[in-house]
Motif scaffolding. Sequence first.
Motif, PDB file in Angstrom:
ATOM      1  N   LYS A  70       0.807  -1.222   0.000  1.00  0.00           N
ATOM      2  CA  LYS A  70       0.000   0.000   0.000  1.00  0.00           C
ATOM      3  C   LYS A  70       0.841   1.274   0.000  1.00  0.00           C
ATOM      4  O   LYS A  70       0.322   2.369  -0.226  1.00  0.00           O
ATOM      5  CB  LYS A  70      -0.928   0.006   1.226  1.00  0.00           C
ATOM      6  CG  LYS A  70      -1.868  -1.188   1.280  1.00  0.00           C
ATOM      7  CD  LYS A  70      -2.647  -1.214   2.580  1.00  0.00           C
ATOM      8  CE  LYS A  70      -3.520  -2.458   2.678  1.00  0.00           C
ATOM      9  NZ  LYS A  70      -4.258  -2.538   3.971  1.00  0.00           N
ATOM     10  N   ARG A 105     -12.716 -10.368  -8.888  1.00  0.00           N
ATOM     11  CA  ARG A 105     -11.659  -9.937  -9.810  1.00  0.00           C
ATOM     12  C   ARG A 105     -11.852 -10.545 -11.201  1.00  0.00           C
ATOM     13  O   ARG A 105     -11.665  -9.863 -12.208  1.00  0.00           O
ATOM     14  CB  ARG A 105     -10.269 -10.308  -9.244  1.00  0.00           C
ATOM     15  CG  ARG A 105      -9.799  -9.312  -8.182  1.00  0.00           C
ATOM     16  CD  ARG A 105      -8.834  -9.925  -7.200  1.00  0.00           C
ATOM     17  NE  ARG A 105      -9.464 -10.958  -6.401  1.00  0.00           N
ATOM     18  CZ  ARG A 105     -10.278 -10.697  -5.371  1.00  0.00           C
ATOM     19  NH1 ARG A 105     -10.542  -9.451  -5.043  1.00  0.00           N
ATOM     20  NH2 ARG A 105     -10.824 -11.688  -4.680  1.00  0.00           N
ATOM     21  N   THR A 136     -14.738  -8.652 -12.784  1.00  0.00           N
ATOM     22  CA  THR A 136     -14.370  -7.261 -13.077  1.00  0.00           C
ATOM     23  C   THR A 136     -13.427  -7.165 -14.269  1.00  0.00           C
ATOM     24  O   THR A 136     -13.579  -6.278 -15.130  1.00  0.00           O
ATOM     25  CB  THR A 136     -13.730  -6.614 -11.835  1.00  0.00           C
ATOM     26  OG1 THR A 136     -14.701  -6.557 -10.793  1.00  0.00           O
ATOM     27  CG2 THR A 136     -13.226  -5.212 -12.142  1.00  0.00           C
ATOM     28  N   LEU A 147     -19.186  -5.466  -8.405  1.00  0.00           N
ATOM     29  CA  LEU A 147     -19.318  -4.633  -7.211  1.00  0.00           C
ATOM     30  C   LEU A 147     -20.126  -5.356  -6.126  1.00  0.00           C
ATOM     31  O   LEU A 147     -19.813  -5.234  -4.933  1.00  0.00           O
ATOM     32  CB  LEU A 147     -19.981  -3.301  -7.573  1.00  0.00           C
ATOM     33  CG  LEU A 147     -19.093  -2.332  -8.362  1.00  0.00           C
ATOM     34  CD1 LEU A 147     -19.900  -1.129  -8.826  1.00  0.00           C
ATOM     35  CD2 LEU A 147     -17.900  -1.882  -7.528  1.00  0.00           C
ATOM     36  N   TRP A 191      -7.923  -6.921  -4.311  1.00  0.00           N
ATOM     37  CA  TRP A 191      -7.835  -5.811  -5.258  1.00  0.00           C
ATOM     38  C   TRP A 191      -8.920  -5.917  -6.337  1.00  0.00           C
ATOM     39  O   TRP A 191      -9.497  -6.979  -6.541  1.00  0.00           O
ATOM     40  CB  TRP A 191      -6.452  -5.806  -5.921  1.00  0.00           C
ATOM     41  CG  TRP A 191      -6.139  -7.022  -6.748  1.00  0.00           C
ATOM     42  CD1 TRP A 191      -5.570  -8.191  -6.316  1.00  0.00           C
ATOM     43  CD2 TRP A 191      -6.393  -7.212  -8.145  1.00  0.00           C
ATOM     44  NE1 TRP A 191      -5.450  -9.094  -7.349  1.00  0.00           N
ATOM     45  CE2 TRP A 191      -5.945  -8.523  -8.487  1.00  0.00           C
ATOM     46  CE3 TRP A 191      -6.938  -6.403  -9.144  1.00  0.00           C
ATOM     47  CZ2 TRP A 191      -6.042  -9.029  -9.789  1.00  0.00           C
ATOM     48  CZ3 TRP A 191      -7.034  -6.914 -10.444  1.00  0.00           C
ATOM     49  CH2 TRP A 191      -6.589  -8.206 -10.746  1.00  0.00           C
ATOM     50  N   LYS A 218     -11.658  -3.536  -6.853  1.00  0.00           N
ATOM     51  CA  LYS A 218     -12.913  -2.790  -6.710  1.00  0.00           C
ATOM     52  C   LYS A 218     -12.861  -1.467  -7.485  1.00  0.00           C
ATOM     53  O   LYS A 218     -13.859  -1.058  -8.092  1.00  0.00           O
ATOM     54  CB  LYS A 218     -13.205  -2.525  -5.231  1.00  0.00           C
ATOM     55  CG  LYS A 218     -14.539  -1.828  -5.010  1.00  0.00           C
ATOM     56  CD  LYS A 218     -14.834  -1.634  -3.530  1.00  0.00           C
ATOM     57  CE  LYS A 218     -16.171  -0.925  -3.343  1.00  0.00           C
ATOM     58  NZ  LYS A 218     -16.476  -0.716  -1.903  1.00  0.00           N
ATOM     59  N   ARG A 219     -11.719  -0.797  -7.454  1.00  0.00           N
ATOM     60  CA  ARG A 219     -11.597   0.476  -8.172  1.00  0.00           C
ATOM     61  C   ARG A 219     -11.850   0.290  -9.667  1.00  0.00           C
ATOM     62  O   ARG A 219     -12.528   1.103 -10.294  1.00  0.00           O
ATOM     63  CB  ARG A 219     -10.205   1.071  -7.953  1.00  0.00           C
ATOM     64  CG  ARG A 219      -9.999   2.432  -8.613  1.00  0.00           C
ATOM     65  CD  ARG A 219      -8.617   2.958  -8.332  1.00  0.00           C
ATOM     66  NE  ARG A 219      -7.578   2.062  -8.850  1.00  0.00           N
ATOM     67  CZ  ARG A 219      -6.281   2.264  -8.706  1.00  0.00           C
ATOM     68  NH1 ARG A 219      -5.844   3.313  -8.028  1.00  0.00           N
ATOM     69  NH2 ARG A 219      -5.405   1.411  -9.210  1.00  0.00           N
ATOM     70  N   GLU A 220     -11.343  -0.806 -10.222  1.00  0.00           N
ATOM     71  CA  GLU A 220     -11.556  -1.082 -11.639  1.00  0.00           C
ATOM     72  C   GLU A 220     -13.038  -1.337 -11.935  1.00  0.00           C
ATOM     73  O   GLU A 220     -13.554  -0.869 -12.959  1.00  0.00           O
ATOM     74  CB  GLU A 220     -10.713  -2.288 -12.069  1.00  0.00           C
ATOM     75  CG  GLU A 220      -9.220  -2.018 -12.183  1.00  0.00           C
ATOM     76  CD  GLU A 220      -8.489  -2.080 -10.854  1.00  0.00           C
ATOM     77  OE1 GLU A 220      -9.148  -2.245  -9.798  1.00  0.00           O
ATOM     78  OE2 GLU A 220      -7.246  -1.956 -10.873  1.00  0.00           O
ATOM     79  N   GLU A 252     -15.525  -0.091 -10.237  1.00  0.00           N
ATOM     80  CA  GLU A 252     -16.178   1.217 -10.124  1.00  0.00           C
ATOM     81  C   GLU A 252     -15.956   2.061 -11.365  1.00  0.00           C
ATOM     82  O   GLU A 252     -16.866   2.801 -11.801  1.00  0.00           O
ATOM     83  CB  GLU A 252     -15.671   1.957  -8.881  1.00  0.00           C
ATOM     84  CG  GLU A 252     -16.136   1.323  -7.574  1.00  0.00           C
ATOM     85  CD  GLU A 252     -15.461   1.943  -6.363  1.00  0.00           C
ATOM     86  OE1 GLU A 252     -16.019   1.790  -5.248  1.00  0.00           O
ATOM     87  OE2 GLU A 252     -14.389   2.547  -6.500  1.00  0.00           O
ATOM     88  N   GLN A 253     -14.763   1.959 -11.960  1.00  0.00           N
ATOM     89  CA  GLN A 253     -14.469   2.729 -13.180  1.00  0.00           C
ATOM     90  C   GLN A 253     -15.352   2.287 -14.330  1.00  0.00           C
ATOM     91  O   GLN A 253     -15.880   3.124 -15.078  1.00  0.00           O
ATOM     92  CB  GLN A 253     -12.994   2.583 -13.535  1.00  0.00           C
ATOM     93  CG  GLN A 253     -12.063   3.339 -12.611  1.00  0.00           C
ATOM     94  CD  GLN A 253     -10.589   3.057 -12.882  1.00  0.00           C
ATOM     95  OE1 GLN A 253     -10.243   2.088 -13.579  1.00  0.00           O
ATOM     96  NE2 GLN A 253      -9.706   3.867 -12.326  1.00  0.00           N
TER      97      GLN A 253
END
Length: 214
Positions: free
Chosen positions: A37, A151, A154, A182, A201, A203-205, A207-208
């Motif tokens: 991180k 993952r 996503t 999500l 890892w 979640k950001r992808e 959300e995008q």
Amino acid sequence: MKKSLFTLALAFAFVFSAFANDPAYESAMKKQIQAMKTIQSPEQSQAVANGFLRIAEVKNTEWLPLYYAAYLQTIAAFRFEVNKDQYFDQAMELAKKAEKIAPNHSEITALQGFITMGKLSVDPMSRGQELSGQAMQLFGKAIALDRENPRAVTMMAQMEQGMAQFFGQGPEKACGLARTGLELFAKEEAKVTEDYLLPTWGKREAEQVAGACK
């Protein structure tokens, strides 16, 4: 005979329990996961990856240290000015080593698809036809192996989004997958504690992709 078999079974159970609950291994893994991180440079990324590789040497029956080392090489290739092909190739080599330890594992298969996406992104014009199909197959396999893996879902959403944009098609399939991703991340987050070592890892992808949906 029955007594000796029972004793042998107990011995195997004890050995398995001892390896499965190795405080030194768990402590080392948590330290490296926290260090992930704080990465701000390719040098820092390599140092953390090397830490995972040292754990992998000691615990050569565990797939997770190799997985995280491969993941870090992949992210570094996307994030920093490095020899991207070299980094992606190193990542795939590590992911294949992890696969030998844990064959047909959804997380490892999804990571291999992610690495393949990275290779494609280096030169999409000449590599797109070959590697896009490979990535889609890997993500499809990862989903089939574990439909609860956010993952895998996503990364498939990202591929579907890219394909739709390239061919001028609608985003409905990508958006549906992103929303499912999500939902799966929300389920996963409910299980995560400070002792959780498995990958989280992506979640950001998700959300995008979902953010681009109308």
